[in-house]
Design a protein around this motif. Structure first.
Motif, PDB file in Angstrom:
ATOM      1  N   ALA A   1      48.025  43.483 -23.207  1.00  0.00           N
ATOM      2  CA  ALA A   1      49.357  42.965 -22.881  1.00  0.00           C
ATOM      3  C   ALA A   1      50.342  43.236 -24.014  1.00  0.00           C
ATOM      4  CB  ALA A   1      49.274  41.463 -22.599  1.00  0.00           C
TER       5      ALA A   1
ATOM      6  N   ASP B   1      48.020  32.863 -20.726  1.00  0.00           N
ATOM      7  CA  ASP B   1      48.775  33.180 -21.945  1.00  0.00           C
ATOM      8  C   ASP B   1      49.959  32.243 -22.145  1.00  0.00           C
ATOM      9  OD1 ASP B   1      47.224  35.652 -22.405  1.00  0.00           O
ATOM     10  OD2 ASP B   1      48.246  36.335 -20.599  1.00  0.00           O
TER      11      ASP B   1
ATOM     12  N   SER C   1      44.706  40.156 -24.195  1.00  0.00           N
ATOM     13  CA  SER C   1      45.915  39.956 -24.972  1.00  0.00           C
ATOM     14  C   SER C   1      46.326  41.232 -25.690  1.00  0.00           C
ATOM     15  CB  SER C   1      45.699  38.832 -25.991  1.00  0.00           C
ATOM     16  OG  SER C   1      45.430  37.609 -25.329  1.00  0.00           O
TER      17      SER C   1
ATOM     18  N   LEU D   1      49.256  40.092 -18.067  1.00  0.00           N
ATOM     19  CA  LEU D   1      49.909  38.904 -18.598  1.00  0.00           C
ATOM     20  C   LEU D   1      49.958  37.854 -17.499  1.00  0.00           C
ATOM     21  CD1 LEU D   1      51.212  38.200 -21.327  1.00  0.00           C
ATOM     22  CD2 LEU D   1      53.425  38.853 -20.358  1.00  0.00           C
TER      23      LEU D   1
END
Length: 448
Positions: free
Chosen positions: A8, A57, A5, A52
């Motif tokens: 990203a 996500d 994360s 991603l």
């Protein structure tokens, strides 16, 4: 925050910052913000760097997209101006009342012919999701100064209004699809909630917020910066309360924006920016101008751009790996026949020249509303929605490419045609809005 994360987020921030550095140079070119962010999204998605992914996500992706659409809906509704309908009302009205239903029906019929195996609900869902238009994808075509005001304001008004008309229909169709989160409430339950709670909250919050701000501003109680913060608070309150009561946060956001501006009593200022009124210093003397909607507009533009990047990563990239001739043909026909034929039928007898009808029909780009609704469909993970999600992703992606690339060239060509035509005959139907006093250019901040 996990390592994936974090990478990203860093990638999204890097692309956003990079575009900001060259945004002025790119603003007058065919390289639009949606195009840049969509391509960047494909590169960081599963088919690229894998930073991603929708399955991993889903929460942050959907939150970003939903917040972006809510803010855009609020700002679109808050900036609808009466002069857009004063002389050229027939254009957006015909596009909304005649062309929009025909576009939905055409999209569903095309899906039935090209995408076998879909249920009636899924066919209708494809038609509805791909019906609303987004001016930001072809901004040069909509906002170019040499385009007649009738066409500029007509296309802009269509984009601002068709979203709200589509949203209740989308909610009902999604509820009628077996296996979705809303299916247990039934069509009747969802329709009641969407048509009651969202609009009611919007009227109450937008009306009260606009009235209170007007009174507080007149009494000198509001600081300049906090005046711009209030609309963000109102749209957040309306959206979250609508979601909590089972209504549509999107409908609530749109109604809040529309009623807020009406209650605020902020008509167009001398420079044509709704919500802009002269600041009053403590001694009562005029100061600099303060745009009430500035903060919500800038945040909406930022989140919308980031949503295009998310779309490229989690929808368009994976959809490109499932391409087939049926999907490609549907996407092409959706952007041409399914949009342009209803537009031509809607404008019959309007007095507009064929060049204007063709221009209006072509520049119905699909963008943020379609991609957000497409993300909501994809997130349901219902087996029958996978082909629908693929078609939505490819159609929006193709629209971002074709409408961005063609906007500058076609706007220039159409603008030259209009200048020659109006020189030969000043009383053109297209020039009616240009001859009306008080019709101002569109605000610069709407041209992100």
């Amino acid at each position: 925050m996990s390592a994936g994360s974090a990478w990203a987020t860093a990638a999204v921030a890097a692309v956003t910052g990079g575009y900001a550095l060259v945004s002025r140079r790119l603003a007058s070119t065919a390289v639009s913000a949606p195009l840049v962010f969509t391509v960047a999204g494909v590169l960081i998605g599963p088919v690229g760097l894998g930073l991603l992914d929708l399955e991993r996500d889903a929460g942050p992706v959907l939150t970003l997209a939903e917040v972006a659409l809510a803010l855009v809906l609020f700002s679109d509704a808050a900036t609808i101006r009466s002069e857009e309908f004063r002389s050229g009302w027939f254009l957006p009205i015909r596009l909304l009342v005649v062309a929009l239903p025909l576009t939905i029906a055409g999209g569903a019929l095309m899906a039935w012919a090209l995408l076998p195996g879909l249920t009636a609900w899924e066919l209708a869902l494809a038609g509805v999701v791909l019906a609303p238009t987004d001016a930001s994808v072809g901004k040069a075509a909509v906002f170019a100064p040499r385009i007649p005001a009738l066409v500029r304001h007509g296309l802009n008004a269509e984009c601002g209004l068709n979203e709200c008309l589509i949203l209740p229909v989308f909610a009902v169709l999604l509820a009628g699809l077996p296996g979705t989160a809303a299916s247990h409430q039934g069509v009747a339950g969802i329709l009641w909630q969407v048509l009651l709670f969202g609009p009611l909250l919007g009227v109450l919050i937008g009306g009260l917020g606009g009235w209170l701000l007007r009174r507080a501003w007149a009494g000198g109680l509001v600081a300049h910066d906090w005046r711009r913060i209030l609309p963000l608070a109102l749209v957040t309150m309306a959206g979250t309360l609508a979601a909590a009561t089972g209504g549509s946060a999107f409908v609530a956001a749109w109604v809040t924006g529309f009623v807020f501006t009406a209650a605020l009593g902020a008509g167009p200022s001398p420079d044509g920016v709704p919500g802009a009124t002269p600041d009053v210093a403590p001694n009562g003397s005029p100061d600099d101008e303060d745009n009430t909607l500035e903060s919500v507009e800038h945040l909406a533009a930022l989140l919308a751009a980031m949503s295009f990047m998310v779309f490229g990563a989690v929808m368009l990239g994976p959809a490109l790996t499932h391409l087939n001739w049926r999907v490609v043909i549907y996407a092409v026909l959706s952007l041409t026949v399914v949009r342009m034929l209803p537009t031509a039928l809607a404008l019959m007898g309007s007095g507009l020249r064929p060049a204007t009808v063709a221009y209006t029909g072509w520049f119905g780009p699909r963008g943020l509303p379609s991609l957000v609704l497409g993300l909501l469909v994809a997130a349901e993970e219902v087996p029958g929605t996978r082909p629908t999600g693929t078609v939505i992703a490819v159609t929006v992606g193709l629209s971002v490419l074709l409408h961005s690339v063609s906007s500058v060239a076609l706007a220039d060509r159409y603008g030259r045609w209009y200048e020659r035509a109006v020189a030969r005959r000043a009383a053109l139907r297209e020039s009616v809005a240009d001859r009306v006093p008080g019709v101002h250019p569109l605000p610069e901040w709407k041209k992100w």
